[in-house]
Design a protein around this motif. Structure first.
Motif, PDB file in Angstrom:
ATOM      1  N   ARG A 193       0.845  -1.162   0.108  1.00  0.00           N
ATOM      2  CA  ARG A 193      -0.020  -0.029   0.079  1.00  0.00           C
ATOM      3  C   ARG A 193       0.969   1.370  -0.142  1.00  0.00           C
ATOM      4  N   VAL A 194       0.538   2.049  -0.793  1.00  0.00           N
ATOM      5  CA  VAL A 194       1.203   3.288  -0.986  1.00  0.00           C
ATOM      6  C   VAL A 194       0.294   4.456  -0.990  1.00  0.00           C
ATOM      7  N   GLY A 195       0.183   5.389  -0.151  1.00  0.00           N
ATOM      8  CA  GLY A 195      -0.858   6.397  -0.175  1.00  0.00           C
ATOM      9  C   GLY A 195      -2.062   5.960  -0.209  1.00  0.00           C
ATOM     10  N   GLY A 196      -2.558   4.834   0.293  1.00  0.00           N
ATOM     11  CA  GLY A 196      -3.758   4.481   0.517  1.00  0.00           C
ATOM     12  C   GLY A 196      -4.161   3.534  -0.646  1.00  0.00           C
ATOM     13  N   VAL A 197      -3.140   3.313  -1.641  1.00  0.00           N
ATOM     14  CA  VAL A 197      -3.533   2.592  -2.821  1.00  0.00           C
ATOM     15  C   VAL A 197      -2.853   1.266  -2.678  1.00  0.00           C
TER      16      VAL A 197
ATOM     17  N   TYR B 155      -0.902  -1.703  -4.486  1.00  0.00           N
ATOM     18  CA  TYR B 155      -0.239  -2.266  -5.686  1.00  0.00           C
ATOM     19  C   TYR B 155       0.282  -3.607  -5.554  1.00  0.00           C
TER      20      TYR B 155
ATOM     21  N   ASP C 214       5.776   2.606  -9.796  1.00  0.00           N
ATOM     22  CA  ASP C 214       5.433   3.941  -9.512  1.00  0.00           C
ATOM     23  C   ASP C 214       4.327   4.430 -10.880  1.00  0.00           C
TER      24      ASP C 214
END
Length: 364
Positions: free
Chosen positions: A76-80, A82, A177
């Protein structure tokens, strides 16, 4: 199931480890008289060996130690959320969330062939010097010796083929990214420290990240020993016409120190091997001993010799205090070529430095 063909580790191992060794030794003495002989001896040995064995057999529980081997393939990165872009579709679709954190995870086993074989370089230096004086007195019926000894051994080992589990964990947690379209490590701090995403799927897939993940192993061992002592031995009077009584008495002081210092990753259990903490300690001991052999009968029919004997040793250790050991018994030789012996003994072994001072270690 389908076999992957296995792995023949014996193909990488030596039948005999090649060793290079240099040894020098010398001895000198100066005899002033039968009662006073000076002696000095010393030796030095240097040993080198270079070995290698097969690449490390990696299991995910040796990398993601904190989670017990469960390796996330999502992040999870920034609530997303992946997906790890290296994971093949078949593995990703079959994976589930086994630790209830909302992310799919897997367990894996892999041979670290990307890192090459594990190598070890070892170099050991051993130095020892001893000197003293000895001689005979009282019509050569008694002899004595006073001596001192100092010895030191130092060993240095370095190895390759291991990894830093903290970096490996960070490198396994990667995503693509959406801004740069580059595959990067999810942890910003790890990226700032040079983290390179790790691909464990495929032959030599890990090679691009090997330089970041790999970590050398090191060990330095040092042992020293200092000894001072003296003893007197000889013969006294005879009993019942038998051979003379033999005695020996003496004392000794011994001081030992030892240390094993591993690299920080090994001490912390942060590579593929077990956690091995440093060991360092020392002790000294004073000892006194006496021994006697008392012949009772000599050169008689059915009694070629008959004797009793005994010995005592008292030790005072700086670590465990005083100890006492002894033996006593008798010996009968009906003829010169046959001998019967009966003994009773009590022995004491004080713990060594490793047993007293070794740090807590893993055993799996």
């Amino acid at each position: 199931g389908v076999s992957c063909g296995g792995f023949n580790r014996s193909d990488y191992r030596y039948l005999a480890v090649p060793v290079e060794r240099y040894v020098a030794a010398g001895r000198a003495n100066f005899e002033v008289s039968d009662a006073f002989n000076l002696f000095l001896e010393g030796n030095y040995a240097k040993t080198k060996s270079n070995t290698f064995i097969e690449a490390f057999p990696l299991s995910s529980d040796r990398v993601t130690i904190a989670s017990g081997g469960q390796t996330p393939i999502e992040t999870r990165v920034g609530g997303v959320t992946y997906r790890n872009p290296f994971v093949p579709d078949a593995i990703f679709n079959a994976a589930t969330d086994t630790d209830s954190d909302g992310l799919r995870d897997i367990f894996f086993d892999r041979r670290l062939a990307d890192f090459g074989p594990r190598t070890t370089r070892a170099s050991r230096d051993l130095f020892r010097i001893a000197g003293g004086v000895n001689g005979k007195f009282l019509d050569n019926r008694f002899s004595y010796e006073v001596y001192g000894i100092y010895g030191k051994a130092v060993e240095n080992q370095t190895g390759t083929g291991q990894f830093d589990s903290r970096k490996f964990t960070a490198a396994l947690n990667s995503y693509r990214d959406p801004v740069t379209n580059q595959i990067v490590c999810a942890d910003p701090a790890a990226r700032a420290a040079g983290c390179i995403p790790a691909n464990i799927y495929g032959v030599n897939a890990l090679a691009p990240a090997a330089g970041y993940i790999a970590a050398p192993t090191m060990l330095r061992s040092e042992i020293t020993q200092t000894v001072f002592g003296g003893n007197v031995s000889g013969t006294l009077f005879s009993l019942f016409g038998a051979d003379p009584i033999g005695i020996s008495i003496g004392t000794e002081y011994r001081r030992e120190s030892s240390s094993n210092v591993f690299d920080e990753l090994t001490q912390g259990g942060l590579n593929g091997g077990n956690e091995l903490r440093l060991t360092a300690g020392k002790f000294h001991v004073w000892e006194g001993f006496a021994e006697a052999v008392v012949p009772l009968v000599s050169n008689r029919p059915f009694f070629h010799s008959l004797s009793v004997r005994g010995a005592v040793r008292v030790s005072d250790y700086s670590t465990v205090g005083s100890t006492f050991s002894y033996n006593y018994g008798g010996e009968w030789a009906p003829v010169e070529d046959i001998r019967f012996r009966v003994m009773q003994a009590r022995s004491v072994r004080a713990p060594n430095i490793n047993e007293l001072f070794a740090g807590a270690q893993q055993d799996f």
